[in-house]
Design an enzyme around this catalytic site. Structure first.
Site, PDB file in Angstrom:
ATOM      1  N   VAL A   1      31.911  44.524  35.137  1.00  0.00           N
ATOM      2  CA  VAL A   1      31.984  45.968  34.851  1.00  0.00           C
ATOM      3  C   VAL A   1      31.455  46.406  36.115  1.00  0.00           C
ATOM      4  CG1 VAL A   1      30.884  47.748  33.664  1.00  0.00           C
ATOM      5  CG2 VAL A   1      30.990  45.355  32.635  1.00  0.00           C
TER       6      VAL A   1
ATOM      7  N   ASP B   1      26.875  43.225  33.523  1.00  0.00           N
ATOM      8  CA  ASP B   1      27.123  42.147  34.619  1.00  0.00           C
ATOM      9  C   ASP B   1      28.128  42.948  35.595  1.00  0.00           C
ATOM     10  OD1 ASP B   1      28.153  40.092  35.920  1.00  0.00           O
ATOM     11  OD2 ASP B   1      28.405  38.955  34.287  1.00  0.00           O
ATOM     12  N   HIS B   2      27.740  43.121  36.831  1.00  0.00           N
ATOM     13  CA  HIS B   2      28.557  43.509  37.694  1.00  0.00           C
ATOM     14  C   HIS B   2      29.597  42.845  38.303  1.00  0.00           C
ATOM     15  CE1 HIS B   2      29.154  47.240  40.177  1.00  0.00           C
ATOM     16  NE2 HIS B   2      28.052  47.327  40.533  1.00  0.00           N
ATOM     17  N   ARG B   3      29.829  41.624  37.972  1.00  0.00           N
ATOM     18  CA  ARG B   3      31.146  40.988  37.992  1.00  0.00           C
ATOM     19  C   ARG B   3      32.282  41.345  37.109  1.00  0.00           C
ATOM     20  NH1 ARG B   3      29.243  34.983  36.827  1.00  0.00           N
ATOM     21  NH2 ARG B   3      28.500  36.069  35.183  1.00  0.00           N
TER      22      ARG B   3
ATOM     23  N   PRO C   1      24.979  39.036  38.110  1.00  0.00           N
ATOM     24  CA  PRO C   1      24.335  39.885  38.912  1.00  0.00           C
ATOM     25  C   PRO C   1      24.041  41.467  37.924  1.00  0.00           C
ATOM     26  CG  PRO C   1      26.760  40.001  39.392  1.00  0.00           C
ATOM     27  CD  PRO C   1      26.268  38.820  38.446  1.00  0.00           C
TER      28      PRO C   1
END
Length: 474
Positions: free
Chosen positions: A448, A444-446, A268
């Site tokens: 960070v 990557d929002h998973r 994401p």
């Protein structure tokens, strides 16, 4: 009289589990005498162009594939006639691929021995699972042996001889030997015809062969696809008057496309932007260029920005990590392999500088120069294209201010550097002309969180706005 035997060399895995490579050119011909480690071919993987050294010393007996053919890993590409006493590296040091330091598993079948009359002869230790054949980029487990095949191996060879049908008295001169040996699962055709079928999107299983013995010819493929045969000089490009040019998707372009699709639809992405007054950085750059300590070094805004990224990571380590889906773990790296996106004639590549966080500014400058020169020459090795932990793309060299870069697969973040432009800027409540740059950060929002990404981007901007601030961060 010295006995000879035929040794078959199969295309190895040139690193990172690559499944195929294209033969670009042969450096030898049938009948040529070659020495151990002599470059015999140039192949293009999905990542780089690699020179293949010979694992044997002997005479080239047969070239199984033609230039332009895409070959699967494990398929034979060349046969050598060598002394029975053995002219390979004989189990010594691994044969290294030039420009490649990656590890591969060309399968335990990288080199296969047959007797001079064509009957199979086991390589040393055949039948023993603890012994693996040497390949171009490394060795498997090795056990000591007497050099004489075991009884089990001799029985296996005898069984193979008994089961193999006798070869016909006359062979079809049109069909290469490897085509004769292919099993019934693969249609009979020559390498150029298989390449043509791939280029036209034709499934050879559906094409009736009109050649000798049912061989599928170039005309068969053309007739099935409804595409007329183009003159040789026009193949691969648009003929005069045509409105379209079709180029096969392969090599670096194919790999890059697959990697970007995987990244875009797996991680994401979040992208943030920051415009910074980099006047102080540009002034520092000018001073360094005039400093004797940096004489002969190529210094650019990318050099300073790369160093700034490495410093900013110290306080924001989450951007230097990886999401391990298989093991359901977050992998935090204690080192930085800094990737630099490079535009090459064959497409985009992202080679990386190993342990870049340990380099001085001068060392980083040298590494960046070598990386870009190697990439533009198309000589980047598979090992340099793997193992990156964070990347930079310098879109400013194209006059672009900002963008939404896609993550290099397996990495948590990528920074895009915009063009340095003169622009009006407020300094001490007064309007002034300053040099400004836009920074784009995708992460990557998973891995960070928004706060972590924002803090990293703010730290990076602070360093470029005032390089002296680095003294408070290290």
């Amino acid at each position: 009289m010295t006995a000879t035997m035929i040794k078959e060399f199969r295309l190895p895995d040139l690193g990172e589990g690559l499944t195929e490579s294209e033969i670009l050119s042969w450096k030898v011909a049938v009948g040529d005498t070659v020495t151990l480690n002599q470059v015999i071919a140039e192949v293009e993987t999905a990542k780089a162009v690699v020179e293949l050294p010979s694992p044997f010393a002997g005479v080239v007996a047969e070239l199984h594939e033609q230039p332009g053919t895409v070959v699967e890993v494990g398929k034979p590409i060349v046969s050598f006639e060598v002394d029975d006493a053995g002219s390979s590296n004989g189990g010594g040091a691994p044969v290294a691929v030039k420009e490649s330091a990656g590890t591969g598993s060309a399968g335990d079948r990288a080199a296969v021995e047959t007797s001079a009359n064509g009957a199979a002869a086991p390589a040393d230790g055949v039948g023993s699972p603890a012994k693996r054949e040497p390949n171009l980029v490394g060795y498997g487990a090795v056990v000591e042996h007497s050099g004489r095949p075991t009884r089990r191996a001799r029985v296996q060879v005898q069984n193979v001889k008994a089961a193999a049908p006798e070869a016909p008295a006359t062979a079809d001169p049109v069909v290469p030997r490897q085509a004769e040996a292919e099993n019934s699962e693969r249609p009979r055709s020559t390498p150029p015809v298989r390449k043509l079928a791939r280029d036209l999107g034709v499934d050879l299983e559906l094409v009736p062969g009109t050649g000798p013995g049912g061989l599928i010819t170039r005309e068969d493929v053309q007739n099935y696809s409804g595409t007329p045969e183009a003159p040789a000089e026009a193949r691969g490009s648009a003929a005069q008057g045509e409105r379209e040019t079709r180029t096969p998707i392969k090599g670096v372009r194919k790999f890059t496309a697959a990697a970007m699709v995987q990244s875009a639809f797996t991680a994401p992405h979040v992208t943030e932007f920051l415009t910074v007054d980099v006047t102080a950085t540009m002034e520092l750059l000018a001073r360094l260029k005039g400093n004797k300590a940096f004489e002969g070094y190529k210094l650019t805004p990318l050099t300073i920005a790369a160093k700034a990224v490495l410093v900013a990571l110290r306080n924001n380590p989450s951007l230097n990590s990886r999401w391990d889906e298989a093991n359901q773990e977050i992998v935090q790296f204690s080192y930085v392999n800094l990737g630099i996106a490079a535009a090459t004639p064959r497409g985009l590549t992202v080679p990386n500088i190993k342990d870049a966080d340990r380099l001085t500014l001068r060392e980083l400058s040298t590494a960046l120069t070598e990386l870009t020169d190697t990439a533009r020459a198309g000589k980047t090795s598979p090992s340099e294209l793997s193992g990156g932990t964070i990347s930079i793309t310098n879109i400013g060299v194209f006059g672009i201010d900002a963008g939404t870069p896609i993550l290099n697969p397996g990495e948590a973040a990528i920074v895009a550097l915009g063009a340095v432009r003169k622009a009006p800027w407020v300094v001490n409540d007064e309007l002034a002309v300053r040099q400004v740059m836009s920074l784009s950060l995708s992460f990557d929002h998973r891995l960070v969180d928004g706060e972590q990404g924002s803090r990293f981007l703010a730290d990076l901007g602070s360093i470029l706005a005032d390089p002296a601030i680095v003294m408070t961060m290290i």
